[in-house]
Design an enzyme around this catalytic site. Structure first.
Site, PDB file in Angstrom:
ATOM      1  N   ASP A 333       0.883  -1.293   0.103  1.00 39.69           N
ATOM      2  CA  ASP A 333      -0.241  -0.214  -0.026  1.00 39.69           C
ATOM      3  C   ASP A 333       0.514   1.099  -0.623  1.00 39.69           C
ATOM      4  O   ASP A 333       2.333   1.148   0.333  1.00 39.69           O
ATOM      5  CB  ASP A 333      -0.627   0.265   1.148  1.00 39.69           C
ATOM      6  CG  ASP A 333      -2.058  -0.673   1.333  1.00 39.69           C
ATOM      7  OD1 ASP A 333      -2.528  -1.878   0.235  1.00 39.69           O
ATOM      8  OD2 ASP A 333      -2.801  -1.156   2.793  1.00 39.69           O
ATOM      9  N   ASP A 638      -5.020  -3.511   5.026  1.00 41.63           N
ATOM     10  CA  ASP A 638      -5.257  -3.312   6.451  1.00 41.63           C
ATOM     11  C   ASP A 638      -6.883  -2.750   6.149  1.00 41.63           C
ATOM     12  O   ASP A 638      -7.496  -3.104   7.983  1.00 41.63           O
ATOM     13  CB  ASP A 638      -4.509  -1.611   6.870  1.00 41.63           C
ATOM     14  CG  ASP A 638      -4.854  -0.547   5.981  1.00 41.63           C
ATOM     15  OD1 ASP A 638      -5.613  -0.687   4.591  1.00 41.63           O
ATOM     16  OD2 ASP A 638      -4.511   0.189   5.067  1.00 41.63           O
ATOM     17  N   ASP A 642      -9.112  -6.368   2.247  1.00 35.56           N
ATOM     18  CA  ASP A 642      -8.109  -6.845   2.031  1.00 35.56           C
ATOM     19  C   ASP A 642      -7.692  -8.264   2.551  1.00 35.56           C
ATOM     20  O   ASP A 642      -6.827  -8.793   1.983  1.00 35.56           O
ATOM     21  CB  ASP A 642      -6.898  -6.012   2.258  1.00 35.56           C
ATOM     22  CG  ASP A 642      -6.601  -4.304   2.074  1.00 35.56           C
ATOM     23  OD1 ASP A 642      -7.087  -4.515   1.161  1.00 35.56           O
ATOM     24  OD2 ASP A 642      -6.588  -3.744   2.619  1.00 35.56           O
TER      25      ASP A 642
HETATM   26  P1  ATP Z   1      -3.808   3.209   0.140  1.00 39.42           P
HETATM   27  O1  ATP Z   1      -2.750   3.771  -0.761  1.00 39.42           O
HETATM   28  O2  ATP Z   1      -3.000   2.875   1.382  1.00 39.42           O
HETATM   29  O3  ATP Z   1      -3.989   1.984  -0.922  1.00 39.42           O
HETATM   30  P2  ATP Z   1      -5.292   5.276  -0.274  1.00 39.42           P
HETATM   31  O4  ATP Z   1      -4.344   6.179   1.104  1.00 39.42           O
HETATM   32  O5  ATP Z   1      -4.251   5.886  -1.360  1.00 39.42           O
HETATM   33  O6  ATP Z   1      -4.227   4.082   0.177  1.00 39.42           O
HETATM   34  P3  ATP Z   1      -8.218   5.400  -0.401  1.00 39.42           P
HETATM   35  O7  ATP Z   1      -7.617   5.112   1.491  1.00 39.42           O
HETATM   36  O8  ATP Z   1      -8.773   4.021  -0.778  1.00 39.42           O
HETATM   37  O9  ATP Z   1      -6.037   5.119  -1.139  1.00 39.42           O
HETATM   38  O10 ATP Z   1      -8.097   6.307  -0.698  1.00 39.42           O
HETATM   39  C1  ATP Z   1      -8.125   7.126  -1.747  1.00 39.42           C
HETATM   40  C2  ATP Z   1      -9.387   7.904  -2.346  1.00 39.42           C
HETATM   41  O11 ATP Z   1     -10.156   7.944  -1.621  1.00 39.42           O
HETATM   42  C3  ATP Z   1      -8.080   9.306  -1.770  1.00 39.42           C
HETATM   43  O12 ATP Z   1      -7.267   9.374  -3.028  1.00 39.42           O
HETATM   44  C4  ATP Z   1      -8.700  10.763  -1.665  1.00 39.42           C
HETATM   45  O13 ATP Z   1      -9.580  11.547  -2.906  1.00 39.42           O
HETATM   46  C5  ATP Z   1     -10.050  10.268  -1.080  1.00 39.42           C
HETATM   47  N1  ATP Z   1     -10.328   9.799   0.282  1.00 39.42           N
HETATM   48  C6  ATP Z   1      -8.850   9.253   1.209  1.00 39.42           C
HETATM   49  N2  ATP Z   1     -10.061   9.093   2.364  1.00 39.42           N
HETATM   50  C7  ATP Z   1     -10.585   9.826   2.803  1.00 39.42           C
HETATM   51  C8  ATP Z   1     -11.850  10.011   3.124  1.00 39.42           C
HETATM   52  N3  ATP Z   1     -11.783  10.083   4.846  1.00 39.42           N
HETATM   53  N4  ATP Z   1     -12.914  10.951   3.714  1.00 39.42           N
HETATM   54  C9  ATP Z   1     -13.095  11.285   2.016  1.00 39.42           C
HETATM   55  N5  ATP Z   1     -12.159  10.580   1.141  1.00 39.42           N
HETATM   56  C10 ATP Z   1     -11.165  10.128   1.081  1.00 39.42           C
END
Ligand code: ATP
Length: 909
Positions: A333, A638, A642
């Site tokens: 991730d 996490d 997953d």
């Molecule tokens: P990883 O890289 O660990 O897979 P990530 O943080 O890149 O995780 P997600 O958490 O699935 O991936 O987030 C994907 C998208 O969702 C982010 O780019 C953002 O635009 C949006 N996002 C992330 N966190 C939130 C939140 N708490 N509320 C609303 N939108 C969110």
């Protein structure tokens, strides 16, 4: 035994408020004093430790070993021949060996127990109206717990509030489809699977959120009643140890055949009498058995696992240790693992253009600029409203202690709170003006979060934040600087996304929608369309420096690193470039992946290292595709979703801090610090443990080979006396070999451990190379010890006892020198580090020198072992033999290196 005995109560049949009353609790939870009192009354919320084998059983099980049986037969034979000293010593060895095995197994078990305790579960509770994270074993009946997707239910709970709650109860009901849960009561005789208003301890929340009151803890839970399934004893074993066990059996058969062979030769051709001949056959058998090897292997493994835990990698299933050494691809991730997860908003895009924001981290200090000119956020209504949505559509908390700003909750949300504070907003005041009625939490699957609010005039609003592409689908209009709404210009916003993402920033959009005044609940359909887009933000999340180094190490160790992220492809590519993953131009998105069939994916997967906008289901497809190409895959995760990919991966790696209980349960390893560098450290440790196990085998087996060979050659040559007697052999096998071999369990990694390709998991531990090395060193030990023996026999001044002392000391000194050789399997030991790298080596050698002195000169020991004193010339010769053995093995290593190494890169022999 602990917990409340609530057998008489059918909590599922009571209405939630009645249950709450019966448990003398309230929706805002118990007070700390009540918790203390109840904890005293009902005891901790834990199940009795799994039944362990009793100490006596553990002791006796050490005797259940073919090699020990063989020793017992040897004891009977020697007793039959009237060789009482030998019988005594052999039995002594059996007892000592049993004790050593018993103590070491106990130690190894303790070490692993300690590691398991590091994974003790947590629970989210409401006490006195405050949300707290507590250890699950401190829960008491009446506690109000909050359940969220990914949690393991910490006790039996009567649910009084539920939102789309689904729970996997397979462990209790065998039903693999998660059960939907509500707050309703059901008839008293409903089976467990139908009790909709209950959540049972140990089951897994796969979706939604809920609150409930604890109705039973510890043994009074359903799982406590079926305790049987938790009492299995997990044996300390891995495929390698099992293979070695199997090898032990084959070896024993071979030894018996060899003993029978030498017995026949001795009797038919050499004219030994029956007693001499039987003794020689017994000696041969005793010499060839590696008595100390199993114990050394177990302790090497346990020490290695402990070292991993110190480096933040907690092994949940022992076989993972070996698999780690074979990993060819790590899928990681991004957020928090490769990056620091310290998010800061640095760019804002509104319908009016881009705004830059100063400041780093969560400290709410920084200004806003448009085209290089400072703007006042207080007077910019659009900017303020955008910040308000970010502040209120938010479940995290930002707090300050001693000048340090920290966040509890999601860092993305933390960044939005900091942004609003920079714009001069006050969270309490805003929450007072727009109280929240309901919310839809963020999930990686739907990629947005929404909340429902009402102002004091009764007007309703939905505030939404989420991935921009997702929100663009849900929006119809956009807000302009003057406060009016106009229709959405998609192309403009796409350009904004491109511009922000190509700088490696995480993008997030914010929107709102007016809602009917009377509505108090928010559903998916309410926000699927008709939103007004307020703007987008760009958030930076710097890469971890140690991750960059880790990735570099992986590449030189022949391991591919693939990044899987929910972020935009451009963001992912830009960050990948900084980290050293991928070529900076190729990335595959989740939607592209969905259009591919498995074959095409298999073809493409080799070229692509970055997977963007992907959701958890894609991970499973990636693992399968990689595995079908013969890769050994480590995959991080996490969330609840997953779990299938984590289970399927060869080494599933869960996050210790932000990981859900479900993901931890599905993984073989947990990272205590969520850091990519810890995976690399674990791979390195996995390779080192395997090396050290190999070294222990490479060290111990030639000792056996050398002794057995010396006896066999003596029989074949028809020597008048055996060079070594059974008791002397046991001394060498049990005392000197084990003392020296234990050193190898502490051996640090070899220099090139991360410069070589991963080990082929199908490769047998006793590879042709290892068999060759064992035979080769055995042979030189035979030559060394027999030549010392013959020299002693030829020397008129020396007794037979002294000649035997010379042979054995020749062997032991040979072992001491060989210890330094074996510490580097094919690397040269002509380096100061080979002698100084492991302090335990010198301690062990000191101990062995003292023991050999006693063995040779101390009269009671001379009596017991049939040894005699040696003079200086004998010692000089012995040392010379040791040096010669060292040199010969170094020459052999040199030849292998010429064949296998190119520069620093060496293939594993
Ligand atoms: P990883 O890289 O660990 O897979 P990530 O943080 O890149 O995780 P997600 O958490 O699935 O991936 O987030 C994907 C998208 O969702 C982010 O780019 C953002 O635009 C949006 N996002 C992330 N966190 C939130 C939140 N708490 N509320 C609303 N939108 C969110």
């Amino acid at each position: 035994m602990s917990g409340r005995t609530s057998d008489t109560m059918n909590w599922h049949a009571l209405e939630a408020d009645v249950a709450m009353e019966q448990l003398k609790s309230r929706p805002e939870g118990l007070t700390p004093e009540e918790v203390q009192e109840r904890l005293k009354e009902y005891g901790p919320n834990s199940l009795p430790a799994p039944l362990k084998k009793s100490a006596l059983m553990r002791f006796l099980s050490q005797l259940h070993n073919v090699l020990i049986y063989l020793l017992l037969v040897a004891a009977v034979v020697t007793a039959f021949l009237g060789e009482w000293v030998d019988t005594g010593v052999i039995l002594g060895v059996v007892i000592i060996n049993t004790f050593i095995g018993f103590i070491q197994e106990g130690k190894a078990e303790k070490a692993l127990d300690a590691i398991r305790n590091m994974l003790s579960p947590q629970a989210l509770v409401l006490r006195d109206g405050k949300q707290l994270q507590v250890a699950a074993d401190t829960l008491v009946p009446g506690d109000v717990v909050i359940l969220q997707s990914g949690d393991k239910v910490p006790a039996d709970v009567r649910i009084f509030r539920a939102r789309d709650l689904r729970i996997d109860e397979a462990m209790l009901t065998g039903e693999s489809v998660p059960a939907e849960k509500y707050t309703t009561a059901v008839p008293e005789d409903a089976p467990i699977g139908d009790r909709k208003g209950m959540a049972y301890s140990g089951t897994l929340v796969t979706y939604g959120q809920a609150r409930g009151v604890v109705s039973g803890t510890g043994v009074a839970t359903e799982i406590g009643r079926i305790n049987a399934m938790l009492t299995e004893v997990e044996a300390i074993t891995t495929p390698l140890l099992r293979k070695m066990d199997h090898f032990g059996r084959i070896l024993t058969m071979a030894i018996l055949l060899l003993a029978a062979f030498s017995f026949t030769i001795g009797l038919l051709f050499q004219g030994y009498n029956l007693v001499e001949n039987l003794l020689a056959a017994v000696s041969l058998a005793v010499a060839a058995i590696p008595e100390g090897l199993p114990a050394i292997m177990t302790i090497t493994l346990a020490l290695g696992v402990q070292r991993m835990a110190r480096r933040n990698s907690i092994i949940r299933q022992l076989p993972a240790v070996e698999t780690l050494g074979s990993v060819t691809v790590i899928c990681s991730d991004k957020t928090g693992t490769l990056t620091r997860n310290e998010m800061t908003v640095t760019t804002i895009a509104t319908a009016d253009g881009l705004i830059e924001v100063d400041g780093v981290g969560y400290q709410p200090v920084g200004n806003f600029h448009r085209n290089g000119e400072r703007i006042e956020a207080d007077t910019d209504t659009l900017l303020r409203h955008l910040c308000r949505v970010g502040l209120l559509c938010n479940d995290s908390v930002l707090s300050q202690s001693e000048n340090e700003w920290t966040i509890q909750g999601d860092p993305t949300e933390g960044a939005l709170i900091t942004l609003a504070l920079k714009a001069g907003m006050d969270r309490r005041q805003e929450q007072g003006k727009y109280p929240r009625d309901d919310s839809i939490p963020f999930e990686s699957d739907h990629r947005f979060m929404a909340t429902l609010h009402h102002d004091h005039n009764g007007k309703g609003f939905a505030f939404v934040k989420g991935a921009p592409e997702r929100l663009l689908e849900m929006c119809e209009q956009q807000r302009t600087q003057d406060g009016s709404n106009v229709s959405l210009e998609k192309a403009y916003w796409q350009e904004c996304i491109q511009q922000i993402a190509s700088q490696g920033q995480r993008t997030l959009a914010l929107a709102c929608k007016p809602m009917p005044a009377q509505q108090t609940e928010l559903s998916f359909d309410d926000v699927q369309s008709g939103l007004v887009l307020l703007g987008m933000v760009g958030i930076i999340d710097p890469p971890r420096t140690e991750a960059i180094e880790g990735i570099r190490q992986c590449l030189s160790a022949g391991i591919r690193v693939k990044m899987i992220t929910g972020d935009h492809a451009l963001t992912a590519r830009a960050i990948g470039k900084e980290l050293g993953i991928g070529d900076g131009t190729t990335a595959l998105t989740g939607s592209e992946l969905e259009t591919m069939d498995d074959e095409e994916l298999m073809r493409r997967i080799d070229e692509v290292d970055i997977f963007a906008r992907s959701s958890p289901e894609h991970k499973l497809r990636l693992v399968k595709a990689l595995q079908s190409q013969g890769n050994i895959v480590a995959m991080t995760g996490d969330g609840v979703n997953d779990a299938p990919a984590l289970k399927r991966a060869d080494v599933g790696v869960a996050m210790g801090i932000k990981g859900t209980e479900v993901s931890k349960e599905a993984s073989k390893m947990v990272l205590a610090d969520d850091n990519f560098a810890s995976i690399v450290a674990a791979v390195k440790e996995g390779r080192t443990i395997y090396d050290n196990l190999k070294k222990a085998i490479l060290f111990i087996l030639p000792t056996n080979g050398g002794q057995a060979g010396a006896i066999l050659v003596a029989i074949l040559l028809g020597m008048a006396a055996m060079p070594i007697t059974p008791v002397q052999i046991l001394w060498v096998n049990m005392v000197t070999a084990v003392t020296l071999a234990l050193v190898l369990a502490f051996d640090p990694s070899e220099r090139n451990v991360m410069n070589r390709p991963p080990r082929d998991p199908g490769e047998p531990i006793l590879s042709p190379f290892l068999i060759w090395r064992i035979a080769f060193v055995s042979l030189i030990l035979v030559i060394g010890s027999l030549s010392m023996f013959q020299w002693g026999l030829d020397n008129k001044h020396m007794s037979l006892e002294s000649a035997r002392s010379a042979a054995i000391n020749g062997l032991v000194v040979g072992q001491i020198f060989y210890l330094f050789s074996v510490r580097r399997i094919i690397d040269t030991s002509f380096s100061p580090l080979a002698f100084t790298g492991n302090i335990y080596a010198w301690i062990a050698i000191g101990v062995v020198i003292v023991l050999q002195g006693l063995f040779t000169y101390f009269p009671p020991m001379q009596q017991l072992f049939g040894t005699g004193p040696l003079d200086l010339t004998a010692w000089l010769r012995i040392i010379w033999i040791g040096v010669a053995i060292f040199l010969v093995v170094e020459v052999e290593k040199f030849v292998w290196r010429r064949r296998l190494c190119r520069g620093d890169q060496c293939e594993q022999p």
